[in-house]
Each structure stands twice: as C-alpha cells, then as structure tokens.
Write an enzyme that holds these catalytic residues in place. Structure first.
Site, PDB file in Angstrom:
ATOM      1  N   LYS A   1       0.854  -1.197   0.000  1.00 11.76           N
ATOM      2  CA  LYS A   1       0.000   0.000   0.000  1.00 11.76           C
ATOM      3  C   LYS A   1       0.888   1.245   0.000  1.00 11.76           C
ATOM      4  O   LYS A   1       1.790   1.365   0.843  1.00 11.76           O
ATOM      5  CB  LYS A   1      -0.908   0.012   1.233  1.00 11.76           C
ATOM      6  CG  LYS A   1      -1.849   1.223   1.263  1.00 11.76           C
ATOM      7  CD  LYS A   1      -2.891   1.084   2.359  1.00 11.76           C
ATOM      8  CE  LYS A   1      -2.454   1.618   3.685  1.00 11.76           C
ATOM      9  NZ  LYS A   1      -2.390   3.086   3.753  1.00 11.76           N
TER      10      LYS A   1
ATOM     11  N   ASP B   1      -3.501   4.403  -1.865  1.00 13.67           N
ATOM     12  CA  ASP B   1      -4.422   4.873  -0.815  1.00 13.67           C
ATOM     13  C   ASP B   1      -4.406   6.400  -0.770  1.00 13.67           C
ATOM     14  O   ASP B   1      -3.810   6.997   0.120  1.00 13.67           O
ATOM     15  CB  ASP B   1      -3.995   4.266   0.532  1.00 13.67           C
ATOM     16  CG  ASP B   1      -5.012   4.532   1.629  1.00 13.67           C
ATOM     17  OD1 ASP B   1      -6.146   4.914   1.308  1.00 13.67           O
ATOM     18  OD2 ASP B   1      -4.655   4.347   2.810  1.00 13.67           O
TER      19      ASP B   1
ATOM     20  N   LYS C   1      -7.408   8.227  -1.182  1.00 11.43           N
ATOM     21  CA  LYS C   1      -8.720   8.677  -0.681  1.00 11.43           C
ATOM     22  C   LYS C   1      -9.240   9.887  -1.443  1.00 11.43           C
ATOM     23  O   LYS C   1      -9.420  10.978  -0.894  1.00 11.43           O
ATOM     24  CB  LYS C   1      -8.636   8.981   0.814  1.00 11.43           C
ATOM     25  CG  LYS C   1      -8.246   7.769   1.659  1.00 11.43           C
ATOM     26  CD  LYS C   1      -8.257   8.083   3.137  1.00 11.43           C
ATOM     27  CE  LYS C   1      -7.978   6.867   3.997  1.00 11.43           C
ATOM     28  NZ  LYS C   1      -6.614   6.348   3.904  1.00 11.43           N
TER      29      LYS C   1
ATOM     30  N   ASP D   1     -13.562  14.933  -4.662  1.00  7.77           N
ATOM     31  CA  ASP D   1     -13.562  16.252  -5.306  1.00  7.77           C
ATOM     32  C   ASP D   1     -14.810  16.302  -6.188  1.00  7.77           C
ATOM     33  O   ASP D   1     -15.661  15.405  -6.111  1.00  7.77           O
ATOM     34  CB  ASP D   1     -12.266  16.419  -6.136  1.00  7.77           C
ATOM     35  CG  ASP D   1     -11.846  17.882  -6.277  1.00  7.77           C
ATOM     36  OD1 ASP D   1     -12.720  18.721  -6.580  1.00  7.77           O
ATOM     37  OD2 ASP D   1     -10.657  18.182  -6.083  1.00  7.77           O
TER      38      ASP D   1
ATOM     39  N   THR E   1     -11.754   5.531  10.539  1.00  3.00           N
ATOM     40  CA  THR E   1     -11.787   4.851  11.842  1.00  3.00           C
ATOM     41  C   THR E   1     -11.375   5.791  12.980  1.00  3.00           C
ATOM     42  O   THR E   1     -11.528   5.450  14.139  1.00  3.00           O
ATOM     43  CB  THR E   1     -10.887   3.598  11.840  1.00  3.00           C
ATOM     44  OG1 THR E   1      -9.640   3.942  11.278  1.00  3.00           O
ATOM     45  CG2 THR E   1     -11.502   2.476  11.058  1.00  3.00           C
TER      46      THR E   1
ATOM     47  N   ARG F   1       3.068  -1.145  10.800  1.00  3.95           N
ATOM     48  CA  ARG F   1       4.156  -1.251  11.775  1.00  3.95           C
ATOM     49  C   ARG F   1       4.499  -2.649  12.279  1.00  3.95           C
ATOM     50  O   ARG F   1       5.686  -2.929  12.485  1.00  3.95           O
ATOM     51  CB  ARG F   1       3.878  -0.282  12.931  1.00  3.95           C
ATOM     52  CG  ARG F   1       4.086   1.163  12.508  1.00  3.95           C
ATOM     53  CD  ARG F   1       3.406   2.137  13.415  1.00  3.95           C
ATOM     54  NE  ARG F   1       1.952   2.061  13.295  1.00  3.95           N
ATOM     55  CZ  ARG F   1       1.102   2.832  13.961  1.00  3.95           C
ATOM     56  NH1 ARG F   1       1.565   3.740  14.807  1.00  3.95           N
ATOM     57  NH2 ARG F   1      -0.194   2.706  13.788  1.00  3.95           N
TER      58      ARG F   1
HETATM   59  O1  C5P Z   1       1.014   0.631  11.181  1.00  2.06           O
HETATM   60  P1  C5P Z   1      -0.401   0.200  11.019  1.00  2.06           P
HETATM   61  O2  C5P Z   1      -0.577  -1.291  10.867  1.00  2.06           O
HETATM   62  O3  C5P Z   1      -1.319   0.783  12.081  1.00  2.06           O
HETATM   63  O4  C5P Z   1      -0.817   0.841   9.628  1.00  2.06           O
HETATM   64  C1  C5P Z   1      -2.129   0.776   9.108  1.00  2.06           C
HETATM   65  C2  C5P Z   1      -2.191   1.407   7.770  1.00  2.06           C
HETATM   66  O5  C5P Z   1      -3.569   1.444   7.371  1.00  2.06           O
HETATM   67  C3  C5P Z   1      -1.701   2.854   7.705  1.00  2.06           C
HETATM   68  O6  C5P Z   1      -1.148   3.053   6.413  1.00  2.06           O
HETATM   69  C4  C5P Z   1      -2.965   3.674   7.852  1.00  2.06           C
HETATM   70  O7  C5P Z   1      -2.875   4.919   7.201  1.00  2.06           O
HETATM   71  C5  C5P Z   1      -3.980   2.785   7.162  1.00  2.06           C
HETATM   72  N1  C5P Z   1      -5.354   2.990   7.573  1.00  2.06           N
HETATM   73  C6  C5P Z   1      -5.791   2.850   8.871  1.00  2.06           C
HETATM   74  N2  C5P Z   1      -7.106   3.064   9.186  1.00  2.06           N
HETATM   75  C7  C5P Z   1      -7.973   3.397   8.235  1.00  2.06           C
HETATM   76  C8  C5P Z   1      -7.556   3.511   6.902  1.00  2.06           C
HETATM   77  C9  C5P Z   1      -6.221   3.306   6.605  1.00  2.06           C
HETATM   78  O8  C5P Z   1      -5.004   2.536   9.758  1.00  2.06           O
HETATM   79  N3  C5P Z   1      -9.246   3.559   8.533  1.00  2.06           N
END
Ligand code: C5P
Length: 255
Positions: A43, A71, A73, A76, A126, A217
C-alpha cells in the site's frame, strides 16, 4: 490489473497488504528489498506520494509483478475524480481508495472503467466516532452511516470497502460475497497496538470475513520484517483453512 491472477481467489500471501508508510522512496525501497518475495502486495499512501517519487515507485512495483494499493482517498467534484482515477488506472495499480460519497464513487467508477483498477470506498474514517460525525453535521452514527455507504457502494459498482476489523463481521453478513472487505487495524497477538484503537488479530479479521488485511508497523518496524510477514501469512492461511502455495512457500527446488 489486466493479468488473469486478478480474477482468481487471492492466495494467503496476496491477502496481506504491507503499508509502505515511509518518509521517502529510498526508505520504502529498502523495506521492499528486505521483504523480498515474502510480500506480494503493498500500500502506497499520501506520505510517500507527497514526499515525491511515489508514482515512479508504484510503476516499478507493478512492473516487477507486485500488486499496489494506492491509498489516496480521492474526493472532489465528479469531473476531477473521474480524470484523477483514470490517471491512477494507467499506473497499473490494483486498488484505489475514494471517499464513499455517492457522487464521488460514481465518478471513480467512470474513471476506472475498462482498466481493471478496483475501487475501495472509505466509509467512515476509523478515527471518527459518533460525536465527530455529529460535530460535522451528520444525522447518522458510525454504524448506520457505514451500512448506508456499504449499500450505496455496492449499488454504484464500487468493488469493496475499507473498514475496521470491528465492522467486518457485520458487513460480511449484509454485503454480497464478491464485495471486498479490506481491514487495517490488524495486530498479531503480542504486537504493539500503537495508535490503533479497534484492532483484531490477522486470524480473527479473516474469520470475520475480511478479504485483505492492511498491516504496517507490525511488519515494517519488526526486527525481521520478512519473518513478521511470514508469520502473518501463516496465520491467514490457517484461518482461511488453505495451504499457502505461493512462491515463497514453495520448496526451494521449485522456485
Ligand atoms: O502501522 P499500522 O498497521 O497501524 O498501519 C495501518 C495502515 O492502514 C496505515 O497506512 C494507515 O494509514 C492505514 N489505515 C488505517 N485506518 C484506516 C484507513 C487506513 O489505519 N481507517
């Protein structure tokens, strides 16, 4: 996506999407090299694209046979969304996110037509709860708005939704089987939760009906990112009740 693999069920390894949340392309590339053929799907989001060089990285990943989730999003006026979607479709990306407003989704569907790019609606971020929606002027709470937007996304022809694992079971029960559910907020047992609030293990998210998991992460910050990714792929395979037969799991004499 034009290759035939886009139309068959994804393997457990293809269901893991690693979020390349890195400050620059060099850092992202270092990670991609360390992960090798352990990860098939990446992603790329705003941080990397706005940092410069992100679109070139997307094209190189696609050329090397990887799948890419863009990603960005989009949201517009319809003309801009349609034309921006068509530009991203030319990169050969697999997924693109757009905010799940009916007007925006219709424009994105028009822009993606004929390309094979799959569209994911972002129902409710979220980071928002009911009081955030009320503050922004919405009459619906998170649950009702998510349901409404899932129904609208399906009617308009968007391919799936990004949702928290907490919503996966509810959405799976009410959406068509082919409607894709992509869940971030995934944490293997014992992993650092960080700033995520509504989390699930990879196995739980798959059992609740997620099609793809976005993990950042727990893989990117691991001492051994490849081993962390392999453990998640094994957990996905176990929860899905299938054997992972993708290249990195094939016996060495077959690779
Ligand atoms: O590091 P982590 O596993 O928390 O990363 C989650 C990824 O998913 C990040 O790139 C974050 O921007 C993305 N994301 C999220 N919640 C959302 C949409 C996207 O955590 N609702």
């Amino acid at each position: 996506m034009t290759d035939a693999s886009a139309t068959r069920a994804p393997t457990p390894r293809e269901r893991l999407i690693v979020a390349l949340d890195a400050p620059d392309v060099a850092a992202a590339q270092g990670l991609i090299v360390r992960l090798g053929d352990g990860v098939e799907f990446f992603k790329v989001g705003m941080e990397l694209v706005y940092g410069g060089g992100g679109f070139g990285l997307i094209e190189r990943l696609v050329q090397s046979g990887k799948r890419v989730f863009v990603d960005l999003k989009l949201h517009d006026i319809p003309n801009t969304v349609e034309r921006a979607t068509a530009q991203i479709a030319r990169l050969g990306a697999f997924f693109l996110t757009v905010h799940a407003y009916p007007q925006t989704m219709r424009a994105a569907v028009a822009g993606a037509r004929g390309s094979g790019l799959k569209l994911l609606g972002v129902s409710v971020l979220t980071s928002c709860d009911d009081s955030d929606l009320a503050e922004a002027g919405y009459a619906f709470g998170v649950g009702a708005l998510t349901q409404r937007r899932a129904a609208q996304a399906q009617e308009i022809g968007v391919d799936g939704l990004v949702a928290s694992p907490a919503e996966a079971a509810m959405l799976r029960a009410t959406c068509a089987a082919r409607f894709l559910l992509v869940t971030p907020g995934v944490r293997p047992t014992g992993a650092d939760v960080g700033d995520q609030k509504r989390i699930a293990t990879p196995g739980r998210a798959i059992a609740d009906g997620a099609d793809y998991l976005v993990v950042g992460r727990p893989v990117t910050q691991a001492a051994d990112p490849r081993a962390a990714a392999e453990a998640i792929v094994r957990e996905i395979a176990a929860a899905a009740g299938v054997v992972d037969a993708s290249p990195a799991h094939a016996p060495s004499w077959k690779r």
